[in-house]
Write a protein that holds these residues in place. Sequence first.
Motif, PDB file in Angstrom:
ATOM      1  N   PHE A  50      28.330  66.119 -20.031  1.00 55.50           N
ATOM      2  CA  PHE A  50      28.304  64.953 -20.912  1.00 55.50           C
ATOM      3  C   PHE A  50      28.665  63.650 -20.190  1.00 55.50           C
ATOM      4  O   PHE A  50      28.501  62.564 -20.753  1.00 55.50           O
ATOM      5  CB  PHE A  50      29.231  65.157 -22.117  1.00 55.50           C
ATOM      6  CG  PHE A  50      30.694  65.154 -21.814  1.00 55.50           C
ATOM      7  CD1 PHE A  50      31.433  63.981 -21.862  1.00 55.50           C
ATOM      8  CD2 PHE A  50      31.353  66.333 -21.466  1.00 55.50           C
ATOM      9  CE1 PHE A  50      32.787  63.982 -21.584  1.00 55.50           C
ATOM     10  CE2 PHE A  50      32.709  66.339 -21.192  1.00 55.50           C
ATOM     11  CZ  PHE A  50      33.429  65.157 -21.251  1.00 55.50           C
ATOM     12  N   LEU A  51      29.132  63.750 -18.929  1.00 58.96           N
ATOM     13  CA  LEU A  51      29.492  62.548 -18.164  1.00 58.96           C
ATOM     14  C   LEU A  51      28.544  62.284 -16.990  1.00 58.96           C
ATOM     15  O   LEU A  51      28.687  61.276 -16.308  1.00 58.96           O
ATOM     16  CB  LEU A  51      30.921  62.672 -17.626  1.00 58.96           C
ATOM     17  CG  LEU A  51      32.055  62.479 -18.627  1.00 58.96           C
ATOM     18  CD1 LEU A  51      33.399  62.721 -17.955  1.00 58.96           C
ATOM     19  CD2 LEU A  51      32.011  61.091 -19.248  1.00 58.96           C
ATOM     20  N   ARG A  52      27.586  63.154 -16.760  1.00 62.62           N
ATOM     21  CA  ARG A  52      26.693  62.983 -15.607  1.00 62.62           C
ATOM     22  C   ARG A  52      25.888  61.686 -15.721  1.00 62.62           C
ATOM     23  O   ARG A  52      25.340  61.363 -16.767  1.00 62.62           O
ATOM     24  CB  ARG A  52      25.745  64.172 -15.498  1.00 62.62           C
ATOM     25  CG  ARG A  52      26.446  65.449 -15.020  1.00 62.62           C
ATOM     26  CD  ARG A  52      25.519  66.630 -15.013  1.00 62.62           C
ATOM     27  NE  ARG A  52      26.248  67.862 -14.756  1.00 62.62           N
ATOM     28  CZ  ARG A  52      25.783  69.081 -15.020  1.00 62.62           C
ATOM     29  NH1 ARG A  52      24.570  69.216 -15.553  1.00 62.62           N
ATOM     30  NH2 ARG A  52      26.516  70.139 -14.771  1.00 62.62           N
ATOM     31  N   GLY A  53      25.877  60.965 -14.614  1.00 68.13           N
ATOM     32  CA  GLY A  53      25.126  59.727 -14.564  1.00 68.13           C
ATOM     33  C   GLY A  53      25.841  58.534 -15.160  1.00 68.13           C
ATOM     34  O   GLY A  53      25.297  57.431 -15.159  1.00 68.13           O
ATOM     35  N   LYS A  54      27.053  58.715 -15.632  1.00 71.48           N
ATOM     36  CA  LYS A  54      27.785  57.619 -16.257  1.00 71.48           C
ATOM     37  C   LYS A  54      28.769  56.940 -15.298  1.00 71.48           C
ATOM     38  O   LYS A  54      29.413  55.954 -15.661  1.00 71.48           O
ATOM     39  CB  LYS A  54      28.524  58.104 -17.500  1.00 71.48           C
ATOM     40  CG  LYS A  54      27.581  58.588 -18.605  1.00 71.48           C
ATOM     41  CD  LYS A  54      28.328  58.949 -19.882  1.00 71.48           C
ATOM     42  CE  LYS A  54      27.348  59.368 -20.972  1.00 71.48           C
ATOM     43  NZ  LYS A  54      28.051  59.731 -22.231  1.00 71.48           N
ATOM     44  N   MET A 107      37.410  56.492 -10.898  1.00 68.34           N
ATOM     45  CA  MET A 107      37.325  57.743 -10.141  1.00 68.34           C
ATOM     46  C   MET A 107      35.925  58.039  -9.634  1.00 68.34           C
ATOM     47  O   MET A 107      35.753  58.849  -8.719  1.00 68.34           O
ATOM     48  CB  MET A 107      37.793  58.920 -11.013  1.00 68.34           C
ATOM     49  CG  MET A 107      39.273  58.974 -11.267  1.00 68.34           C
ATOM     50  SD  MET A 107      39.732  60.336 -12.378  1.00 68.34           S
ATOM     51  CE  MET A 107      39.203  61.773 -11.422  1.00 68.34           C
ATOM     52  N   GLY A 108      34.913  57.399 -10.228  1.00 64.69           N
ATOM     53  CA  GLY A 108      33.566  57.819  -9.909  1.00 64.69           C
ATOM     54  C   GLY A 108      33.331  59.198 -10.497  1.00 64.69           C
ATOM     55  O   GLY A 108      34.099  59.667 -11.337  1.00 64.69           O
ATOM     56  N   GLU A 109      32.285  59.866 -10.082  1.00 64.61           N
ATOM     57  CA  GLU A 109      31.958  61.169 -10.667  1.00 64.61           C
ATOM     58  C   GLU A 109      32.726  62.289  -9.948  1.00 64.61           C
ATOM     59  O   GLU A 109      32.168  63.101  -9.210  1.00 64.61           O
ATOM     60  CB  GLU A 109      30.452  61.400 -10.667  1.00 64.61           C
ATOM     61  CG  GLU A 109      29.731  60.419 -11.582  1.00 64.61           C
ATOM     62  CD  GLU A 109      28.353  60.867 -12.018  1.00 64.61           C
ATOM     63  OE1 GLU A 109      27.895  61.938 -11.572  1.00 64.61           O
ATOM     64  OE2 GLU A 109      27.718  60.146 -12.813  1.00 64.61           O
ATOM     65  N   ILE A 110      34.004  62.283 -10.193  1.00 60.73           N
ATOM     66  CA  ILE A 110      34.922  63.289  -9.643  1.00 60.73           C
ATOM     67  C   ILE A 110      35.727  63.879 -10.787  1.00 60.73           C
ATOM     68  O   ILE A 110      36.144  63.153 -11.703  1.00 60.73           O
ATOM     69  CB  ILE A 110      35.873  62.651  -8.608  1.00 60.73           C
ATOM     70  CG1 ILE A 110      35.104  62.236  -7.354  1.00 60.73           C
ATOM     71  CG2 ILE A 110      37.007  63.606  -8.236  1.00 60.73           C
ATOM     72  CD1 ILE A 110      35.934  61.458  -6.354  1.00 60.73           C
ATOM     73  N   SER A 111      35.932  65.189 -10.751  1.00 59.52           N
ATOM     74  CA  SER A 111      36.739  65.857 -11.765  1.00 59.52           C
ATOM     75  C   SER A 111      37.987  66.445 -11.115  1.00 59.52           C
ATOM     76  O   SER A 111      37.946  66.932  -9.982  1.00 59.52           O
ATOM     77  CB  SER A 111      35.963  67.001 -12.431  1.00 59.52           C
ATOM     78  OG  SER A 111      34.899  66.523 -13.191  1.00 59.52           O
ATOM     79  N   ILE A 112      39.090  66.398 -11.851  1.00 67.09           N
ATOM     80  CA  ILE A 112      40.319  67.060 -11.416  1.00 67.09           C
ATOM     81  C   ILE A 112      40.805  67.953 -12.552  1.00 67.09           C
ATOM     82  O   ILE A 112      40.954  67.504 -13.691  1.00 67.09           O
ATOM     83  CB  ILE A 112      41.411  66.053 -11.031  1.00 67.09           C
ATOM     84  CG1 ILE A 112      40.955  65.216  -9.834  1.00 67.09           C
ATOM     85  CG2 ILE A 112      42.720  66.774 -10.717  1.00 67.09           C
ATOM     86  CD1 ILE A 112      41.970  64.192  -9.363  1.00 67.09           C
ATOM     87  N   THR A 113      41.014  69.212 -12.232  1.00 64.55           N
ATOM     88  CA  THR A 113      41.574  70.171 -13.180  1.00 64.55           C
ATOM     89  C   THR A 113      42.984  70.512 -12.739  1.00 64.55           C
ATOM     90  O   THR A 113      43.211  70.864 -11.575  1.00 64.55           O
ATOM     91  CB  THR A 113      40.742  71.466 -13.239  1.00 64.55           C
ATOM     92  OG1 THR A 113      39.407  71.151 -13.637  1.00 64.55           O
ATOM     93  CG2 THR A 113      41.339  72.452 -14.235  1.00 64.55           C
ATOM     94  N   VAL A 114      43.939  70.390 -13.653  1.00 66.47           N
ATOM     95  CA  VAL A 114      45.317  70.747 -13.351  1.00 66.47           C
ATOM     96  C   VAL A 114      45.649  72.043 -14.085  1.00 66.47           C
ATOM     97  O   VAL A 114      45.655  72.095 -15.315  1.00 66.47           O
ATOM     98  CB  VAL A 114      46.303  69.640 -13.763  1.00 66.47           C
ATOM     99  CG1 VAL A 114      47.717  70.023 -13.323  1.00 66.47           C
ATOM    100  CG2 VAL A 114      45.903  68.307 -13.140  1.00 66.47           C
TER     101      VAL A 114
END
Length: 242
Positions: A50-54, A107-114
């Motif tokens: 849902f966040l791709r390209g945003k 952050m740009g298109e980066i994900s962080i999972t904690v």
Amino acid sequence: MRPSGRAIDALRPVSIQTGFARHAEGSALIRMGGTEVLCAASIETRVPPFLRGKGQGWVTAEYGMLPRATHSRGGREAAKGRQSGRTQEIQRLIARSLRAVTDLKAMGEISITVDCDVLNADGGTRCAAITGAWVALRLALEKLVRAGTLATLPLRGQVAAISCGLTENGAVLDLDYAEDSTAGADANFVLTADGGIVEIQGTAEKDPFTEAQFNALMRLARMGTAELFRIQATTVKQALAA
């Protein structure tokens, strides 16, 4: 006298050890009295569909308890094939708390999972998880900055959480299990270092509590999180210096 012998406005002993999960981009083992939670932040160079390209990033969290984190063995949720409602609620709370102080667009298109795993539970596991998760996230983001992936640190501040409750001693700070299981009312406060409120979860177990009693709990929560913010900042400073 509280079961622990603490003053009504005293935290349990708190410590945060960084680097415990050696392969994680950021990690923190937080101890609050008998509660111990390992928080490990992992970086991925992609975002949910849902966040791709945003052009913005994402921060999320997962939460779990080891089978013998509690007095009697709890079954592994993976073996049951589904997470409990409690687990889902807590991990969503942790994620919301972290996103509240993160500039996702920076952050740009980066994900962080904690990942927050409870090793030992003695009350306040969700609060300890939020407080430790911020440290793990902070260290993971620092790696991205030092690697040149991010130009600036995409954090707007600190977030921490603490429990307070109404017991026979009145309003008290940082409930352990003995107090949490018998309190007439308890509440979890998720606050930011600049005075913001992310979330407050409060429940009367017996009689309804008054606004004055709530205000007493809020004052204690402000005091407790002020100390947690100090511990977070000191821990991060020492980790970065090392």
